[in-house]
Motif scaffolding. Structure first.
Motif, PDB file in Angstrom:
ATOM      1  N   LEU A   1       0.879  -1.227   0.054  1.00  0.00           N
ATOM      2  CA  LEU A   1       0.055   0.034   0.046  1.00  0.00           C
ATOM      3  C   LEU A   1       0.800   1.272   0.060  1.00  0.00           C
ATOM      4  CD1 LEU A   1      -2.835   1.190   0.011  1.00  0.00           C
ATOM      5  CD2 LEU A   1      -2.597   1.078   2.751  1.00  0.00           C
ATOM      6  N   SER A   2       1.910   1.443   0.725  1.00  0.00           N
ATOM      7  CA  SER A   2       3.120   2.208   0.729  1.00  0.00           C
ATOM      8  C   SER A   2       3.469   2.714  -0.465  1.00  0.00           C
ATOM      9  CB  SER A   2       3.889   2.178   1.775  1.00  0.00           C
ATOM     10  OG  SER A   2       4.975   3.021   1.962  1.00  0.00           O
ATOM     11  N   LEU A   3       3.863   1.378  -1.182  1.00  0.00           N
ATOM     12  CA  LEU A   3       4.565   1.696  -2.599  1.00  0.00           C
ATOM     13  C   LEU A   3       3.545   2.129  -3.579  1.00  0.00           C
ATOM     14  CD1 LEU A   3       6.676  -1.734  -2.607  1.00  0.00           C
ATOM     15  CD2 LEU A   3       7.542   0.709  -2.499  1.00  0.00           C
ATOM     16  N   SER A   4       2.310   1.755  -3.266  1.00  0.00           N
ATOM     17  CA  SER A   4       1.370   1.969  -4.215  1.00  0.00           C
ATOM     18  C   SER A   4       0.836   3.603  -4.010  1.00  0.00           C
ATOM     19  CB  SER A   4       0.009   1.461  -3.982  1.00  0.00           C
ATOM     20  OG  SER A   4      -1.069   1.854  -4.875  1.00  0.00           O
ATOM     21  N   ASP A   5       1.017   3.969  -2.839  1.00  0.00           N
ATOM     22  CA  ASP A   5       0.715   5.453  -2.777  1.00  0.00           C
ATOM     23  C   ASP A   5       2.029   6.359  -3.263  1.00  0.00           C
ATOM     24  OD1 ASP A   5      -1.687   5.124  -1.278  1.00  0.00           O
ATOM     25  OD2 ASP A   5      -0.931   5.153   0.375  1.00  0.00           O
ATOM     26  N   ALA A   6       3.205   5.840  -2.964  1.00  0.00           N
ATOM     27  CA  ALA A   6       4.106   6.428  -3.516  1.00  0.00           C
ATOM     28  C   ALA A   6       4.382   6.568  -4.914  1.00  0.00           C
ATOM     29  CB  ALA A   6       5.540   5.956  -2.945  1.00  0.00           C
ATOM     30  N   GLU A   7       3.894   5.410  -5.676  1.00  0.00           N
ATOM     31  CA  GLU A   7       3.928   5.487  -7.107  1.00  0.00           C
ATOM     32  C   GLU A   7       2.851   6.386  -7.676  1.00  0.00           C
ATOM     33  OE1 GLU A   7       3.315   2.266 -10.877  1.00  0.00           O
ATOM     34  OE2 GLU A   7       2.952   1.502  -8.667  1.00  0.00           O
ATOM     35  N   LYS A   8       1.747   6.544  -7.115  1.00  0.00           N
ATOM     36  CA  LYS A   8       0.692   7.360  -7.551  1.00  0.00           C
ATOM     37  C   LYS A   8       0.980   8.742  -7.317  1.00  0.00           C
ATOM     38  CE  LYS A   8      -3.440   4.431  -6.326  1.00  0.00           C
ATOM     39  NZ  LYS A   8      -4.711   4.200  -5.508  1.00  0.00           N
ATOM     40  N   GLY A   9       1.686   9.035  -6.301  1.00  0.00           N
ATOM     41  CA  GLY A   9       2.146  10.484  -5.926  1.00  0.00           C
ATOM     42  C   GLY A   9       3.075  10.754  -6.779  1.00  0.00           C
ATOM     43  N   GLY A  10       4.115   9.827  -7.318  1.00  0.00           N
ATOM     44  CA  GLY A  10       5.321  10.125  -8.369  1.00  0.00           C
ATOM     45  C   GLY A  10       4.585  10.325  -9.775  1.00  0.00           C
ATOM     46  N   LEU A  11       3.318   9.716  -9.988  1.00  0.00           N
ATOM     47  CA  LEU A  11       2.825   9.787 -11.367  1.00  0.00           C
ATOM     48  C   LEU A  11       2.195  11.035 -11.493  1.00  0.00           C
ATOM     49  CD1 LEU A  11       2.087   8.490 -14.176  1.00  0.00           C
ATOM     50  CD2 LEU A  11       0.266   7.469 -13.006  1.00  0.00           C
ATOM     51  N   CYS A  12       1.411  11.402 -10.335  1.00  0.00           N
ATOM     52  CA  CYS A  12       0.700  12.882 -10.339  1.00  0.00           C
ATOM     53  C   CYS A  12       1.715  13.806 -10.326  1.00  0.00           C
ATOM     54  CB  CYS A  12      -0.149  12.677  -8.839  1.00  0.00           C
ATOM     55  SG  CYS A  12      -1.237  14.146  -8.879  1.00  0.00           S
ATOM     56  N   ARG A  13       2.762  13.990  -9.758  1.00  0.00           N
ATOM     57  CA  ARG A  13       3.662  14.909  -9.966  1.00  0.00           C
ATOM     58  C   ARG A  13       4.149  15.037 -11.317  1.00  0.00           C
ATOM     59  NH1 ARG A  13       5.230  12.973  -4.708  1.00  0.00           N
ATOM     60  NH2 ARG A  13       6.802  11.617  -5.502  1.00  0.00           N
ATOM     61  N   THR A  14       4.433  13.723 -11.981  1.00  0.00           N
ATOM     62  CA  THR A  14       5.036  13.958 -13.279  1.00  0.00           C
ATOM     63  C   THR A  14       3.939  14.380 -14.341  1.00  0.00           C
ATOM     64  OG1 THR A  14       6.152  11.918 -12.954  1.00  0.00           O
ATOM     65  CG2 THR A  14       5.707  12.376 -15.358  1.00  0.00           C
ATOM     66  N   GLN A  15       2.592  14.173 -13.971  1.00  0.00           N
ATOM     67  CA  GLN A  15       1.395  14.701 -14.974  1.00  0.00           C
ATOM     68  C   GLN A  15       1.460  16.292 -14.642  1.00  0.00           C
ATOM     69  OE1 GLN A  15      -0.711  12.982 -16.975  1.00  0.00           O
ATOM     70  NE2 GLN A  15       0.695  11.401 -16.912  1.00  0.00           N
ATOM     71  N   ALA A  16       1.679  16.577 -13.397  1.00  0.00           N
ATOM     72  CA  ALA A  16       1.401  18.101 -13.134  1.00  0.00           C
ATOM     73  C   ALA A  16       2.494  18.862 -13.477  1.00  0.00           C
ATOM     74  CB  ALA A  16       1.518  18.381 -11.509  1.00  0.00           C
ATOM     75  N   ALA A  17       3.990  18.063 -13.723  1.00  0.00           N
ATOM     76  CA  ALA A  17       4.797  19.054 -14.306  1.00  0.00           C
ATOM     77  C   ALA A  17       4.773  19.041 -15.820  1.00  0.00           C
ATOM     78  CB  ALA A  17       6.177  18.108 -13.892  1.00  0.00           C
ATOM     79  N   ARG A  18       4.276  18.053 -16.529  1.00  0.00           N
ATOM     80  CA  ARG A  18       4.112  17.987 -17.776  1.00  0.00           C
ATOM     81  C   ARG A  18       3.189  18.907 -18.491  1.00  0.00           C
ATOM     82  NH1 ARG A  18       0.468  15.896 -20.883  1.00  0.00           N
ATOM     83  NH2 ARG A  18      -0.581  14.497 -19.300  1.00  0.00           N
ATOM     84  N   ILE A  19       2.025  19.073 -17.746  1.00  0.00           N
ATOM     85  CA  ILE A  19       1.120  20.112 -18.163  1.00  0.00           C
ATOM     86  C   ILE A  19       1.522  21.530 -17.725  1.00  0.00           C
ATOM     87  CG2 ILE A  19      -1.385  21.153 -17.529  1.00  0.00           C
ATOM     88  CD1 ILE A  19      -2.110  18.281 -16.889  1.00  0.00           C
ATOM     89  N   GLY A  20       2.149  21.579 -16.432  1.00  0.00           N
ATOM     90  CA  GLY A  20       2.642  22.963 -16.112  1.00  0.00           C
ATOM     91  C   GLY A  20       3.700  23.484 -17.273  1.00  0.00           C
ATOM     92  N   GLU A  21       4.737  22.543 -17.306  1.00  0.00           N
ATOM     93  CA  GLU A  21       5.818  22.902 -18.052  1.00  0.00           C
ATOM     94  C   GLU A  21       5.544  23.058 -19.582  1.00  0.00           C
ATOM     95  OE1 GLU A  21       9.768  24.236 -18.555  1.00  0.00           O
ATOM     96  OE2 GLU A  21       8.554  23.395 -16.540  1.00  0.00           O
ATOM     97  N   GLY A  22       4.401  22.354 -19.941  1.00  0.00           N
ATOM     98  CA  GLY A  22       3.751  22.600 -21.319  1.00  0.00           C
ATOM     99  C   GLY A  22       3.271  24.047 -21.649  1.00  0.00           C
ATOM    100  N   VAL A  23       2.426  24.469 -20.626  1.00  0.00           N
ATOM    101  CA  VAL A  23       1.888  25.706 -20.787  1.00  0.00           C
ATOM    102  C   VAL A  23       3.011  26.699 -20.571  1.00  0.00           C
ATOM    103  CG1 VAL A  23       0.282  27.643 -19.709  1.00  0.00           C
ATOM    104  CG2 VAL A  23      -0.287  24.881 -19.719  1.00  0.00           C
ATOM    105  N   ARG A  24       3.873  26.643 -19.697  1.00  0.00           N
ATOM    106  CA  ARG A  24       4.842  27.625 -19.380  1.00  0.00           C
ATOM    107  C   ARG A  24       5.808  27.566 -20.787  1.00  0.00           C
ATOM    108  NH1 ARG A  24      10.345  28.767 -18.035  1.00  0.00           N
ATOM    109  NH2 ARG A  24      10.719  26.433 -18.379  1.00  0.00           N
ATOM    110  N   GLY A  25       6.081  26.548 -21.390  1.00  0.00           N
ATOM    111  CA  GLY A  25       6.841  26.342 -22.583  1.00  0.00           C
ATOM    112  C   GLY A  25       6.151  27.165 -23.649  1.00  0.00           C
TER     113      GLY A  25
END
Length: 233
Positions: A40-64
């Protein structure tokens, strides 16, 4: 008497077997619980990492996209960035988010458009800035910046884009820049929170303020049209 004496070791052996069986079962249950917690801990960490990746992709796309338009040698340009409705955090898990564009002016004369992505999860965020040269820095090559949208806040010079809002959600971030076609040839930069289904109905070079400021109209039309239109510079 002999039978009673012979029964005692057998009973003790059975009790020992039962005790060993119970210990084994408890150990297995403890192991399963511990393993579940680790997974469960690994799953939460994986979800958090994926969410941060998605946020960075969208944010960087707009900023770019903003940076590309600002630095492009083309005088008149329009770019439309399509906004996803949610952030994906797994096969069936999603996170709502919002985007904010804020104009920051610093004491040393520098200006920037800060792109901030926020979500319900405190770990799933993004914030970076797109610097630009403002009109007050350079009247010939600097931009007058306009932030356009229903959520424009004149107090902190920002607009809030709501891609995850049910119903009337933000669908596109529109970036438009243009230059006047007659003296003094001022430059303008527009950021719009567009909530139309069709991007062709969003802000363009041939509509709204870009047309009034940079079209082949008589000089002065821009000032009249932009009196209450989110001018931040």
């Amino acid at each position: 008497m002999t039978r009673g004496k012979n029964a005692t070791p057998t009973t003790q052996a059975k009790r020992g077997q039962i005790a060993m069986w119970m210990l084994t079962k408890f150990a297995m249950i403890f192991f399963i619980i511990a393993l579940s917690m680790v997974l469960l801990s690994l799953s939460d960490a994986e979800k958090g990492g994926l969410c941060r990746t998605q946020a960075a992709r969208i944010g960087e796309g707009v900023r770019g996209a903003i940076t590309q338009v600002v630095n492009s040698p083309v005088e008149d340009e329009r770019k439309v960035y399509s906004l996803e409705s949610v952030l994906s955090t797994g096969k069936a898990d999603f996170e709502r988010y919002s985007l904010m564009f804020t104009h920051h002016a610093y004491g040393d004369g520098k200006h920037e458009i800060r792109v901030t992505l926020s979500s319900q999860s405190t770990d799933c965020v993004y914030e970076r800035a797109a610097p630009f040269k403002a009109y007050e820095q350079d009247e010939n090559n600097g931009f007058r910046l306009f932030l356009q949208g229903a959520t424009y806040n004149p107090e902190n010079h920002s607009i809030l884009l709501e891609p995850s809002k049910p119903g009337d959600r933000s669908r596109y971030a529109v970036i438009v820049k243009c230059r006047e076609k007659s003296y003094p040839y001022h430059q303008y930069l527009f950021l719009e929170d567009c909530r139309k289904d069709d991007p062709n109905e969003c802000l363009s070079l041939n509509s709204g303020l870009p047309l009034a400021c940079c079209g082949w109209e008589e000089p002065g039309g821009c000032d009249a049209a932009s009196a209450d239109a989110g001018d931040t510079t």
